[in-house]
Design an enzyme around this catalytic site. Structure first.
Site, mmCIF file in Angstrom:
data_model
loop_
_atom_site.group_PDB
_atom_site.id
_atom_site.type_symbol
_atom_site.label_atom_id
_atom_site.label_comp_id
_atom_site.label_asym_id
_atom_site.label_seq_id
_atom_site.Cartn_x
_atom_site.Cartn_y
_atom_site.Cartn_z
ATOM 1 C CD GLU A 40 -3.087 -0.812 1.645
ATOM 2 O OE1 GLU A 40 -2.546 0.035 3.538
ATOM 3 O OE2 GLU A 40 -4.008 -1.698 1.859
ATOM 4 C CD1 TRP A 59 -8.001 -0.776 9.552
ATOM 5 C CD2 TRP A 59 -9.464 1.011 8.901
ATOM 6 N NE1 TRP A 59 -8.573 -1.276 8.776
ATOM 7 C CE2 TRP A 59 -9.511 -0.277 8.526
ATOM 8 C CE3 TRP A 59 -9.903 2.396 8.418
ATOM 9 C CZ2 TRP A 59 -9.661 -0.134 7.100
ATOM 10 C CZ3 TRP A 59 -10.845 1.710 7.382
ATOM 11 C CH2 TRP A 59 -10.538 0.878 6.414
ATOM 12 C CE LYS A 118 -3.538 -4.898 22.239
ATOM 13 N NZ LYS A 118 -3.545 -4.098 21.867
ATOM 14 C CD GLU A 167 -3.905 -5.660 3.499
ATOM 15 O OE1 GLU A 167 -4.918 -4.624 3.339
ATOM 16 O OE2 GLU A 167 -2.785 -5.477 2.450
HETATM 17 C C1 GAL Z 1 -4.178 -2.257 5.692
HETATM 18 C C2 GAL Z 1 -2.627 -3.269 5.259
HETATM 19 C C3 GAL Z 1 -2.507 -4.202 5.733
HETATM 20 C C4 GAL Z 1 -3.129 -4.173 7.537
HETATM 21 C C5 GAL Z 1 -4.700 -3.548 6.627
HETATM 22 C C6 GAL Z 1 -5.741 -3.805 8.436
HETATM 23 O O1 GAL Z 1 -4.074 -0.789 5.158
HETATM 24 O O2 GAL Z 1 -2.091 -3.024 4.388
HETATM 25 O O3 GAL Z 1 -1.201 -4.070 6.857
HETATM 26 O O4 GAL Z 1 -2.723 -2.246 7.944
HETATM 27 O O5 GAL Z 1 -4.762 -2.218 6.126
HETATM 28 O O6 GAL Z 1 -7.478 -2.826 8.027
#
Ligand code: GAL
Length: 705
Positions: free
Chosen positions: A162, A329, A370, A321
C-alpha cells in the site's frame, strides 16, 4: 524477460496443480513461535487456503543488522507451506524499515508540511524520494530475489505494501528537489510553470526551478496555490510509482518469470495514487478493500470492485486484502453481520476478482492490529468466523471447478466515469462549497442506476467509457482539450451522455474554461450557467431547491441562464421569488450531432437521481431490457467464451458460459428468478423446481447459466 508494460501475467498454480481461484491472506508467521506454524498449515488446509502473502513487514527479521541476512526462518515457513500445496505471494519486505536503518540514516524519514520529522513507531516511515532509502530497499529486493529466484513455491512478488498509505505527502528537501525535477520534466521552462500555476496571482512568480517549493505549511486560514497543489498530488503519485518501478525492476531482473503486483487501495474515497495510471506498471492488478459500515455497505463494495475491474481493463484481478469482520482503525469498528463475510467476497468475485484474500490469516495477539479481525480469530478454530472462512473456501473451490476462472465481468451498457485528477483538484479549500467534490457524485450514480436495476461499469476517464451505450460524467471537474473533444465526438457519433454540474469547469492546469459553465463542453450539453448556487445549513441562507419533478437539490445547483434551441427542459426549480432560481432549468437534454446529452444541474443525491432517471432515459432513448435486475437486487454477470466481454446474453448472442450473482441490497428478504444451476447459496434458499431463490439481507446466490 524484463517487465513488459501493460503486459498481463497471473500467478500460476504450484507444479502439478490445476488453476484455482486463489484464496488466503496475509500471513505473518514471524509474529508467532514456530510451534504455531504446523497448526496454521493444518487449519489453512481445512479452510482450503491455497495462497498466502508472506513477509510484508519482515525486514527487521530478514536483515536484523545491516547486511546480515537471516532467511532460515523464512525458508522453513515457505517450505512448510509449499509442501502442503499452499503457494506463496512473497513480499519484497521493504514496506517498513528496521530501526538500525533509521537510526543510522534519519534522513530517510519523511517530513510533514510543517517540516516535522515523522518518526519510527508505526510503519512506512520513509520518504519515496530518498536516494539513501532507495539504495537500502533495492539492496533488500536484490537479496530477496537472489535467494528466492528458484523457489518453486513462490508464485508472485508482493512489492512493498500500500504505497503512500502513511507516507503519501512528504515535504522534505529530497521531495523538494524531486518536485523541481518533476516540474522541469513536465513543463520545460519556469515560465511554463508560472503560466500553469497562475502565479501572476498574489506575486507568486518564480524565476528559477530552485524557487519551487513543496506546498509546505503557509499558516492557518491561508490558501495554497491550487495549481501547485494539483501538481503536488500528481508528483506524489508519480514519486511513489517511481519507487515501485525501481523495486519491481530490481526483482524482475533477477526473477523474470515471477509475476509482480503491489496492492492498490481503490475505494469510493481512495485517491492516494492515480491507480489507473499505475495499472500499466503491474503484471496483475491487486486491491485492498475494507467495507464501509452501514446502509451503503454492499453498494459501495460493488462500486469499488467495479472500479478495480475498470482499472484492470477487465482482466482478472486479485483481492489482496479485505476483512472477515471488524477493522480496528475507525472510531467504531462494527463487526460484519452473519453472512457478510461470504457475501462480500462474492461481490469482489462477481466484479472480476479471481483471488480472494484477507488481512490477515491469524489475528495478532499484540501490536497495533490486535483487534483487527482475521481468518483465524482470537477465539480460534471453533468460531463462527472460522466456520465462514471454511465455507467460503468450499464455495470458491466449487466455483473454480465449475469454470469461473477464465470468465470476466460482462460489459454493462452503462459506464460511470471516475477521475482521480478531478478529485484532487476539487479537494482545494477555496471552492464554491466544501460539501462538493468529484467523489460526492459517482457512488450516488452507481447506486441510483442500481435502483433502476442497472449494474453500471465504473471506469476511468482514460478508459473506453466512450464505447458504452450510455456514459455518465459525474462532476468530472477537469476536462482538458483532448477529453472535451472525446466527449464531443462521443455524442456527435450517437452516444448517450449524462453530464452533471461541476463537470468540464477547468482544464488540466485547473484554469477555468471561460464564457459560462461548463465551458469545456457547453456546446455538447446545450446549456450555459453563469453562477454556482451553493446551499447549506446557515440560518436564512438557501438550504435546498425543489424541482418540478418532485426531487430536491442540496449543496449546489447551477444557475442556468441559457439553453440552446436543440435542448429540451425536463425539470425546473420551484423556488421563492427572490432567490433568482424559480423556473430555472435543472434537468435538460440536448441533441448534438447524432447523439443526445442530458444535463443534471444540481446535486440530487442517490434517491433524487433514481427518481429522475426514467425521464432522462426516455429523453435519451435509452431503454431498459429484461435482463436488468430490480431495485433491491444487484445482478452481476461474468461471462466466458467471448473475446470482447460484451454481455452477449442481453444483446442476442450466446456466450458459452455465464455465472450470475444475485445480491440483496435491502433489509428485507427478496426473491429472484434464477437463470441457471445454483452453485453458491448463502443466507438464502432455493426452490429448484420453480427456479426461484429467496435471499436474506446479507445473502447471495450464484448460478451457472
Ligand atoms: C491495510 C494494510 C494491512 C493492514 C490492514 C488493516 O491498509 O495493508 O497491513 O494494516 O490495512 O485493515
Amino acid at each position: 524477460m524484463v517487465f513488459e508494460k501493460n503486459g498481463y501475467r497471473w500467478p500460476q498454480p504450484l507444479k502439478g496443480n490445476q488453476p484455482q481461484i486463489w484464496y488466503g491472506g496475509d500471513y505473518n508467521p514471524d509474529q508467532w513461535p514456530e510451534s504455531v506454524w504446523d497448526e496454521d498449515v493444518r487449519l489453512m488446509l481445512k479452510a482450503k487456503v491455497n495462497l498466502v502473502s508472506v513477509g510484508i513487514f519482515s525486514w527487521a527479521k530478514i536483515e536484523p543488522r545491516e547486511g546480515e541476512y537471516d532467511f532460515c526462518w523464512l525458508d522453513r515457513v515457505i517450505d512448510k507451506l509449499g509442501r502442503a500445496g499452499i503457494a506463496v505471494d512473497l513480499a519484497s519486505a521493504t514496506a517498513s524499515p528496521p530501526m538500525w536503518l533509521t537510526q543510522a540514516h534519519p534522513e530517510v524519514l519523511w517530513r510533514d508540511e510543517k517540516g516535522d520529522v515523522c518518526w519510527p513507531g508505526a510503519r512506512q516511515h520513509w520518504r519515496p524520494t530518498s536516494p539513501v532509502f532507495r539504495e537500502y530497499a533495492l539492496k533488500l529486493c536484490r537479496a530477496m530475489a537472489q535467494h528466492y529466484k528458484d523457489n518453486p513455491y513462490v508464485v508472485a512478488w508482493h512489492v512493498s505494501n500500500e504505497y503512500g498509505c502513511h507516507n503519501r505527502f512528504d515535504y522534505s528537501d529530497d521531495a523538494m528537489r524531486a518536485f523541481q525535477d518533476w516540474c522541469q520534466k513536465r513543463y520545460g521552462t519556469i515560465e511554463a510553470v508560472n503560466e500553469a500555476w497562475g502565479t501572476a496571482f498574489w506575486a507568486q512568480a518564480m524565476t528559477d526551478f530552485s524557487q519551487i517549493l513543496p506546498p509546505r505549511y503557509i499558516g492557518d486560514g491561508n490558501f495554497m496555490n491550487p495549481g501547485k497543489l494539483l501538481d503536488y498530488q500528481r508528483f506524489s503519485s508519480d514519486a511513489l510509482k517511481d519507487f515501485f518501478v525501481a523495486e519491481r525492476d530490481e526483482l524482475s531482473r533477477i526473477t523474470p518469470s515471477k509475476p509482480l503486483t503491489t496492492n492498490f487501495m481503490v475505494s469510493s474515497v481512495g485517491v492516494t495514487a492515480d491507480y489507473d495510471d499505475w495499472a500499466s506498471e503491474v503484471d496483475f492488478v491487486s486491491n485492498d478493500h475494507y467495507f464501509m459500515p452501514g446502509e451503503a455497505h454492499v453498494d459501495e463494495m460493488a462500486y469499488s470492485s467495479s472500479l478495480v475491474d475498470g482499472i484492470a481493463r477487465k482482466r482478472p484481478w486479485f483481492l489482496m486484502e479485505n476483512s472477515t469482520s471488524a477493522v480496528n482503525w475507525r472510531s467504531i469498528n462494527y463487526r460484519k453481520e452473519p453472512g457478510q463475510t461470504i457475501r462480500d467476497a462474492m461481490v469482489h468475485l462477481a466484479m472480476g476478482a479471481d483471488a480472494i484474500c484477507f488481512f490477515q490469516w491469524r489475528q495478532s495477539r499484540a501490536g497495533a492490529e490486535k483487534f483487527h479481525s482475521a481468518m483465524l480469530p482470537h477465539a480460534g478454530e471453533h468460531s463462527q468466523v472460522f466456520r465462514d472462512v471454511c465455507e467460503l473456501g468450499d464455495d470458491l473451490q466449487q466455483l473454480g471447478d465449475a469454470g469461473l476462472l477464465g470468465t470476466r465481468l460482462a460489459k454493462s451498457r452503462v459506464a460511470v466515469v471516475f477521475d482521480y485528477e478531478s478529485e484532487w483538484a476539487t479537494e482545494h479549500t477555496a471552492t464554491p462549497t466544501q460539501n462538493v467534490r468529484h467523489f460526492t457524485e459517482p457512488l450516488d450514480w452507481f447506486r441510483a442506476l442500481a435502483d433502476c436495476g442497472i449494474t453500471a461499469d465504473m471506469v476511468t476517464l482514460r478508459s473506453d467509457w466512450d464505447t458504452y451505450e450510455l456514459a455518465v460524467l459525474p462532476s468530472v471537474y477537469l476536462l482538458d482539450r483532448a477529453n472535451a473533444q472525446r466527449v464531443r465526438d462521443y455524442v456527435a457519433g450517437g452516444g448517450k451522455l449524462i453530464v452533471t454540474y461541476y463537470t468540464g469547469i477547468s482544464d488540466e492546469r485547473d484554469h477555468i474554461w471561460l464564457g459560462g459553465y461548463p465551458g469545456a463542453i457547453r456546446d455538447v450539453v446545450g446549456v450555459r450557467s453563469e453562477e454556482f448556487v451553493p446551499m447549506g445549513d446557515d440560518a436564512g441562507a438557501l438550504h435546498h431547491l425543489d424541482l418540478s419533478n418532485g426531487t430536491v437539490a442540496h449543496d449546489i445547483a447551477d444557475h442556468i441562464t441559457q439553453i440552446d434551441d436543440t435542448a429540451t427542459v425536463l425539470a425546473t426549480y420551484k423556488a421563492g421569488e427572490y432567490t433568482g432560481m424559480d423556473g430555472v432549468p435543472a434537468l435538460t437534454v440536448n441533441r448534438f450531432g447524432k447523439g443526445l446529452a442530458g444535463y443534471v444541474g444540481c446535486r440530487l443525491g442517490r434517491l433524487g437521481i433514481a427518481a429522475s432517471l426514467p425521464a432522462l432515459f426516455e429523453a435519451l432513448g435509452f431503454e431498459l431490457d429484461q435482463t436488468d435486475g430490480s431495485d433491491d437486487v444487484l445482478r452481476v454477470v461474468r461471462v466466458g467464451g467471448v473475446d470482447d466481454v460484451d454481455d452477449s446474453a442481453s444483446h442476442g448472442g450466446q456466450p458459452s458460459v455465464r455465472f450470475i450473482f444475485y445480491f440483496n441490497r435491502s433489509r428485507d428478504i427478496v426473491t429472484v428468478e434464477l437463470e441457471g444451476e445454483p452453485l453458491v447459496v448463502s443466507h438464502a434458499t432455493v426452490d429448484a423446481e420453480h427456479a426461484k431463490g429467496s435471499i436474506e439481507p446479507n445473502g447471495v446466490i450464484v448460478v451457472k447459466g
